[in-house]
Design an enzyme around this catalytic site. Sequence first.
Site, PDB file in Angstrom:
ATOM      1  N   ASP A 104      -8.975   0.131  -4.010  1.00  0.00           N
ATOM      2  CA  ASP A 104      -8.384   1.173  -3.166  1.00  0.00           C
ATOM      3  C   ASP A 104      -7.995   2.381  -4.017  1.00  0.00           C
ATOM      4  O   ASP A 104      -8.191   2.384  -5.233  1.00  0.00           O
ATOM      5  CB  ASP A 104      -7.160   0.623  -2.420  1.00  0.00           C
ATOM      6  CG  ASP A 104      -6.150  -0.064  -3.345  1.00  0.00           C
ATOM      7  OD1 ASP A 104      -6.164   0.209  -4.569  1.00  0.00           O
ATOM      8  OD2 ASP A 104      -5.335  -0.870  -2.862  1.00  0.00           O
ATOM      9  N   ASN A 141       5.181  -6.050   2.122  1.00  0.00           N
ATOM     10  CA  ASN A 141       5.008  -6.163   3.570  1.00  0.00           C
ATOM     11  C   ASN A 141       3.756  -6.956   3.936  1.00  0.00           C
ATOM     12  O   ASN A 141       3.318  -6.951   5.089  1.00  0.00           O
ATOM     13  CB  ASN A 141       4.953  -4.768   4.207  1.00  0.00           C
ATOM     14  CG  ASN A 141       3.792  -3.922   3.700  1.00  0.00           C
ATOM     15  OD1 ASN A 141       3.030  -4.354   2.838  1.00  0.00           O
ATOM     16  ND2 ASN A 141       3.656  -2.715   4.231  1.00  0.00           N
ATOM     17  N   GLU A 148      -2.481  -1.982   5.614  1.00  0.00           N
ATOM     18  CA  GLU A 148      -1.084  -2.091   5.998  1.00  0.00           C
ATOM     19  C   GLU A 148      -0.908  -2.944   7.263  1.00  0.00           C
ATOM     20  O   GLU A 148      -1.883  -3.218   7.980  1.00  0.00           O
ATOM     21  CB  GLU A 148      -0.511  -0.688   6.235  1.00  0.00           C
ATOM     22  CG  GLU A 148      -0.555   0.225   5.020  1.00  0.00           C
ATOM     23  CD  GLU A 148       0.515  -0.078   3.980  1.00  0.00           C
ATOM     24  OE1 GLU A 148       0.950  -1.236   3.860  1.00  0.00           O
ATOM     25  OE2 GLU A 148       0.926   0.862   3.273  1.00  0.00           O
ATOM     26  N   HIS A 183       0.715  -6.434   2.712  1.00  0.00           N
ATOM     27  CA  HIS A 183      -0.561  -5.717   2.669  1.00  0.00           C
ATOM     28  C   HIS A 183      -1.437  -6.240   1.532  1.00  0.00           C
ATOM     29  O   HIS A 183      -0.965  -6.713   0.507  1.00  0.00           O
ATOM     30  CB  HIS A 183      -0.371  -4.200   2.609  1.00  0.00           C
ATOM     31  CG  HIS A 183       0.076  -3.641   1.290  1.00  0.00           C
ATOM     32  ND1 HIS A 183       0.762  -2.460   1.185  1.00  0.00           N
ATOM     33  CD2 HIS A 183      -0.085  -4.061   0.002  1.00  0.00           C
ATOM     34  CE1 HIS A 183       1.001  -2.183  -0.080  1.00  0.00           C
ATOM     35  NE2 HIS A 183       0.494  -3.142  -0.813  1.00  0.00           N
TER      36      HIS A 183
END
Length: 244
Positions: free
Chosen positions: A67, A136, A143, A138
């Site tokens: 990414d 979280n 996300e 991800h």
Amino acid sequence: MKISIYPTNDDMSRAAADLVAVYLSVKPKSLIVFPSGESPTGMLKYLIQYAKAGKADFSQCTIIGLDEWVGMDERDYGSCKHYLHTNFFDHLDFDPERVVMFDAKAEDLTAECERINHFISSHGGLDIMIVGIGMNGHLGLNEPGTPFDLYAHLSELAPITVEVGQKYFKQETALTQGITLGLKHFSEAKWAVLIASGEKKAGIIAESLQSEMSTAVPASILQTIKNARILLDEGAASQLKHSS
């Protein structure tokens, strides 16, 4: 889904490096995805050692970046490209033609996603896709709320990702979007590998692996991937039920 737990982060990192080295020995022309961040640093150090000692051969494989922050490249300290160059490529005689990463400064980012998707599909798919995990849940910059069936795509960054992401920069940096390989890439990789260490990751690891699967927790997709390999140190595994 196979979970392996190691005493320390160093042990986990070495095991991840061993996994890559063994795969390369069987398939030298592999397509391998490396992430950036804290989690892979130890693994990359071992892979550099292995390469210099002749225990791992990267001369025929292709490395694909997981990414990138939109608007950044390898010249930007804190970028994913900068991390991989600093912590891996710059230490080896690596053929630039065998490095495929997102151009997060491209004018047409949708076309950039299509370019990466086409490269992967036209080369027979990913062999190993290694990811860390965000607080979280991800994976990459997929996300919460990201559909499980997406390939490379643009991502609106969650507030916690923006907050935690500041640690990679020398000064506060505006982060709004990311460009990332998708969860569909992860589920289709021949080896889908998650690495995580430290007690701070224990809660999200337990939620991802042992709670109900949901796009609200992207890493919960691991529950559906039979060939997934999850490498944890004892801290990251500390909230798993019946961990062994």
